[in-house]
Write a protein that holds these residues in place. Sequence first.
Motif, PDB file in Angstrom:
ATOM      1  N   GLY A 167       0.823  -1.195   0.000  1.00 38.60           N
ATOM      2  CA  GLY A 167       0.000   0.000   0.000  1.00 38.60           C
ATOM      3  C   GLY A 167       0.857   1.244   0.000  1.00 38.60           C
ATOM      4  N   PRO A 168       0.275   2.379  -0.379  1.00 40.61           N
ATOM      5  CA  PRO A 168       1.032   3.625  -0.398  1.00 40.61           C
ATOM      6  C   PRO A 168       1.418   4.080   0.999  1.00 40.61           C
ATOM      7  CG  PRO A 168      -1.293   4.041  -0.812  1.00 40.61           C
ATOM      8  CD  PRO A 168      -1.119   2.552  -0.822  1.00 40.61           C
ATOM      9  N   SER A 169       2.371   4.987   1.080  1.00 41.53           N
ATOM     10  CA  SER A 169       2.791   5.536   2.361  1.00 41.53           C
ATOM     11  C   SER A 169       1.598   6.185   3.061  1.00 41.53           C
ATOM     12  CB  SER A 169       3.902   6.574   2.162  1.00 41.53           C
ATOM     13  OG  SER A 169       5.042   5.979   1.584  1.00 41.53           O
ATOM     14  N   ARG A 226      -4.831  -0.384  -9.385  1.00 37.90           N
ATOM     15  CA  ARG A 226      -4.080   0.011 -10.574  1.00 37.90           C
ATOM     16  C   ARG A 226      -3.306   1.298 -10.336  1.00 37.90           C
ATOM     17  NH1 ARG A 226      -3.416  -4.056 -12.672  1.00 37.90           N
ATOM     18  NH2 ARG A 226      -1.460  -2.953 -12.935  1.00 37.90           N
ATOM     19  N   GLN A 227      -3.878   2.250  -9.618  1.00 38.93           N
ATOM     20  CA  GLN A 227      -3.153   3.484  -9.343  1.00 38.93           C
ATOM     21  C   GLN A 227      -1.894   3.193  -8.547  1.00 38.93           C
ATOM     22  OE1 GLN A 227      -5.201   6.379  -6.937  1.00 38.93           O
ATOM     23  NE2 GLN A 227      -3.575   7.906  -7.140  1.00 38.93           N
ATOM     24  N   PHE A 228      -2.014   2.304  -7.549  1.00 40.90           N
ATOM     25  CA  PHE A 228      -0.854   1.969  -6.721  1.00 40.90           C
ATOM     26  C   PHE A 228       0.192   1.195  -7.517  1.00 40.90           C
ATOM     27  CE2 PHE A 228       1.099  -1.227  -3.806  1.00 40.90           C
ATOM     28  CZ  PHE A 228       1.951  -0.348  -3.157  1.00 40.90           C
ATOM     29  N   GLN A 263       0.483   5.858 -10.579  1.00 36.54           N
ATOM     30  CA  GLN A 263      -0.206   6.991 -11.194  1.00 36.54           C
ATOM     31  C   GLN A 263      -0.441   8.093 -10.158  1.00 36.54           C
ATOM     32  OE1 GLN A 263      -3.767   5.120 -12.575  1.00 36.54           O
ATOM     33  NE2 GLN A 263      -2.734   3.947 -14.181  1.00 36.54           N
ATOM     34  N   PRO A 264      -0.063   9.344 -10.452  1.00 32.91           N
ATOM     35  CA  PRO A 264      -0.263  10.427  -9.480  1.00 32.91           C
ATOM     36  C   PRO A 264      -1.724  10.793  -9.287  1.00 32.91           C
ATOM     37  CG  PRO A 264       0.579  11.290 -11.544  1.00 32.91           C
ATOM     38  CD  PRO A 264       0.628   9.799 -11.665  1.00 32.91           C
ATOM     39  N   PHE A 308      -3.210  12.362  -3.097  1.00 31.39           N
ATOM     40  CA  PHE A 308      -1.805  12.643  -2.783  1.00 31.39           C
ATOM     41  C   PHE A 308      -1.695  13.414  -1.475  1.00 31.39           C
ATOM     42  CE2 PHE A 308       1.823  15.606  -3.016  1.00 31.39           C
ATOM     43  CZ  PHE A 308       2.855  14.693  -3.101  1.00 31.39           C
ATOM     44  N   ASP A 309      -2.599  14.368  -1.256  1.00 29.04           N
ATOM     45  CA  ASP A 309      -2.574  15.181  -0.046  1.00 29.04           C
ATOM     46  C   ASP A 309      -3.308  14.475   1.082  1.00 29.04           C
ATOM     47  OD1 ASP A 309      -1.220  17.352  -1.202  1.00 29.04           O
ATOM     48  OD2 ASP A 309      -3.082  18.030  -2.130  1.00 29.04           O
TER      49      ASP A 309
END
Length: 264
Positions: free
Chosen positions: A41-43, A240-242, A246-247, A253-254
């Motif tokens: 997973g993202p940060s 898919r974004q992860f 993909q930004p 992002f925020d």
Amino acid sequence: MTAPAAPAVHLHAARLERGGRTILSGLDLVVPKGSITAILGPSGSGKSTLLAALTGELPVAAGTLEIFGQPIPHGARALLEMRKGLGVLLQGNGLLTDLTVAENVALPLRTHTKLPEPVLQALVRMKLHAVGLLAAADAWPRELSGGMARRVALARALALDPPLMLYDEPLTGLDPIASGVIMSLIQRLNRSLGLTSIIVSHHVHETLPICDQAVVIASGRIVFAGTPAQLQSSDDPLVRQFLDGQPDGPIPFDAPTRAYGEAA
């Protein structure tokens, strides 16, 4: 008829909170014994929060969490006994700089057992041999490369022969070669020692090849659980974004705006 063995980890409808704020909710996850599971997973998605729950540092706010069929105990003594069955590899290694490599690996054995010194030393040599660093037994942590230090920390985490290994971002700060060595070691040790391993990571391409199960956490929940092949073929927008880096997409992002005074 013999009852099926309990999984290594079982979460059911679990909710995890920090400072009264829900971080993860509706967690349903089964980690079979002997498997390697990647928690991806993202940060900031809550991976470390889940790891804190698995070690008993963070009690579940709702639902259930069981390790080898038993709930996480609440008493300090019982929690200490439970943790002896967990090996944890921290991303910062946590080696004590005033102890040699061998002394670092021996520390859990000295703390939690009363083994005779010859037996203890033999076990230390075995653990260092398992990670390919027996020749570095008398070295100091400052003399080690990043990859070597990570392997020493792995040997120390294995000192008490835990059936469950937890890896917190094991590839942080490592070059591609050292990363490959660590991943190969995790896979080999899991098979040869009959361990169950959970790898918390955001290094997708390095982690997936050795895993039996992949779990993706995003937006406060588990958005995917399945095999690495199923993950790669998923068309879920969050997944898919992860995976594709993909930004723009459903994962912001925020950080979300919080009201003044709300707990972090």
